[in-house]
Design a protein around this motif. Structure first.
Motif, PDB file in Angstrom:
ATOM      1  N   CYS A 179       2.373   5.142  -7.094  1.00 14.14           N
ATOM      2  CA  CYS A 179       0.983   4.989  -6.668  1.00 14.14           C
ATOM      3  C   CYS A 179       0.091   5.606  -7.730  1.00 14.14           C
ATOM      4  O   CYS A 179       0.233   6.787  -8.070  1.00 14.14           O
TER       5      CYS A 179
ATOM      6  N   ARG B 118       0.843  -1.197   0.000  1.00 16.10           N
ATOM      7  CA  ARG B 118       0.000   0.000   0.000  1.00 16.10           C
ATOM      8  C   ARG B 118       0.879   1.248   0.000  1.00 16.10           C
ATOM      9  O   ARG B 118       2.018   1.232   0.463  1.00 16.10           O
ATOM     10  N   CYS B 119       0.294   2.310  -0.479  1.00 17.60           N
ATOM     11  CA  CYS B 119       1.014   3.593  -0.562  1.00 17.60           C
ATOM     12  C   CYS B 119       1.104   4.201   0.839  1.00 17.60           C
ATOM     13  O   CYS B 119       0.090   4.292   1.544  1.00 17.60           O
TER      14      CYS B 119
ATOM     15  N   GLY C  68      -2.531   5.449   1.353  1.00 14.72           N
ATOM     16  CA  GLY C  68      -3.035   4.146   1.777  1.00 14.72           C
ATOM     17  C   GLY C  68      -3.645   3.325   0.671  1.00 14.72           C
ATOM     18  O   GLY C  68      -4.240   2.268   0.934  1.00 14.72           O
ATOM     19  N   SER C  69      -3.535   3.762  -0.577  1.00 12.49           N
ATOM     20  CA  SER C  69      -4.126   3.022  -1.692  1.00 12.49           C
ATOM     21  C   SER C  69      -3.245   1.834  -2.052  1.00 12.49           C
ATOM     22  O   SER C  69      -2.016   1.859  -1.899  1.00 12.49           O
ATOM     23  N   GLY C  70      -3.898   0.789  -2.525  1.00 14.32           N
ATOM     24  CA  GLY C  70      -3.152  -0.391  -2.940  1.00 14.32           C
ATOM     25  C   GLY C  70      -2.881  -0.429  -4.424  1.00 14.32           C
ATOM     26  O   GLY C  70      -2.300  -1.404  -4.925  1.00 14.32           O
TER      27      GLY C  70
END
Length: 418
Positions: free
Chosen positions: A28, A6-7, A11-13
């Protein structure tokens, strides 16, 4: 190709691998954060030793100029081309804009002030190379207000520690008159209104010097004075067809703006010329006014030192000039010389108050002769209480109250006598 993890920023995957200039990067897809980057070789010393470095540390990234600096350099170059400045001026102005944009004080300013910063760099360069360029010319090219331009200019001068010489009044007269459209025959300018550039420049310079000697220049904006002096010089060179032309039309024909204080400066110059004309012997028989005195400006300027001294009293020698006429009696006057009473009986209008025995006006700045603002009276202070003798004495005043034994003895004797 998607990668696991995750970033750390959002928090994005959604993490993808992307090749940027043949360099693998883990990016990301949601926020664009670069999580990891590959290695590449630089083109200088590291390439000789086959060392791999990251792109953010490569020479290509370090040599890349910011968009703001690139735009500032282009604007400086364009402004120098419009003003037809030499190449040396352009190099100096570019170095100033580079130094200025590296300072934190100019990072967060508005785009308007950054545009004015470009003009300030060119303006400073011209002043340092003794190139006659006025602030009004720069502001007209940039469509800027002079007060805002002045604030940016003072800030640039302070931050860079620049030494900017002032422009002399003679250079300013030359620069301002070069923009006049009265030297080339055009459809808008009648033939009697055309004038030779060198003659107008020489006559205007002499009138400006006269205004400086009469305290009309000190503490004032020079452009209205130069405009009024150029108008009088232009009229005096060919009075017959030009005396009926007002100042506003003269500025329209010349293609320059009419500053509002120019009418006041013109009035003050005419008053000085009328006072000087009253001391010129071959003009005392004429009824001179503010229009006809223009015809004799050439003679007045030729003898301006003598006429100024006789027409206006100096502060140092004012008492001597007042007592000089009273040394001789009217009976001792020569037969060919008329007394002041006879001159007034003949009714010489151009003689003025000076020839009728009135006091000479002192040669002072107009703000002292005709003050516009009156001093406000001081507010009445609260009435002080009567001293009782029990007030505390400060340490700085205690020495004033200490007396020697001799003073104490003299005080006792005086008290006994009382």
């Amino acid at each position: 190709m998607a990668a696991r993890g995750r970033c750390p920023e959002c928090g994005s995957g959604a993490l993808v691998e992307d090749a940027h200039y043949a360099q693998q990067q883990l990016v990301c897809a949601a926020c664009g954060c670069v999580l990891a980057e590959g290695l590449l070789t630089t083109t200088y010393t590291d390439e000789e030793h086959l060392r791999e470095v990251a792109y953010s540390q490569s020479t290509g990234q370090k040599e890349q100029l910011s968009c703001c600096l690139q735009r500032g350099i282009r604007r400086v170059q364009d402004l120098c081309k419009v003003l037809q400045l030499p190449a040396v001026f352009e190099e100096t102005a570019v170095s100033y804009i580079q130094r200025a944009l590296q300072l934190p004080a100019f990072h967060l300013v508005s785009l308007e002030k950054k545009e004015l910063l470009v003009g300030c760099c060119v303006f400073v360069t011209c002043r340092q190379h003794n190139w006659p360029l006025t602030m009004g010319t720069i502001c007209s090219l940039l469509y800027a207000k002079q007060d805002l331009f002045a604030s940016v200019y003072l800030s640039l001068q302070k931050k860079l520690g620049l030494s900017v010489p002032t422009l002399s009044l003679a250079d300013l007269v030359t620069t301002h008159l070069c923009s006049f459209r009265l030297f080339q025959p055009t459809a808008n300018v009648p033939a009697p209104f055309l004038e030779d550039k060198e003659k107008l420049l020489a006559r205007t310079m002499a009138i400006v010097e006269l205004a400086s000697e009469a305290w009309l220049v000190t503490g004032r904006h020079p452009v209205p004075i130069i405009t009024a002096a150029a108008f009088l010089a232009w009229q005096s060179l060919r009075p017959s067809p030009r005396l009926s032309c007002p100042l506003a039309r003269f500025c329209r024909l010349a293609g320059v703006d009419l500053p509002p204080p120019a009418h006041l400066r013109l009035k003050e110059l005419l008053e000085i010329l009328l006072g000087m004309a009253s001391q010129l012997s071959w003009l005392r028989g004429f009824n001179l006014d503010k229009k006809t005195v223009v015809k004799h400006i050439g003679d007045l300027l030729q003898h301006r030192v003598f006429l100024l001294k006789n027409a206006f009293s100096q502060q140092d020698g004012e008492e001597q000039q007042d007592t000089a006429p009273s040394q001789g009696s009217p009976d001792q006057a020569s037969p060919g010389q008329a007394s002041p009473g006879q001159n007034s009986e003949r009714g010489c209008p151009s003689a003025g108050k000076q020839q009728r025995g009135g006091p000479l006006r002192p040669l002072l700045p107009p703000c002292l002769i005709h003050p516009r603002k009156r001093l406000r009276p001081a507010a009445p202070s609260a009435p002080a209480s009567a001293p009782t003798g029990d007030e505390p004495i400060s340490d700085t005043e205690i020495e004033q109250y200490l007396r020697s034994p001799q003073e104490v003895q003299a005080f006792r004797k005086a008290k006994g006598w009382l």
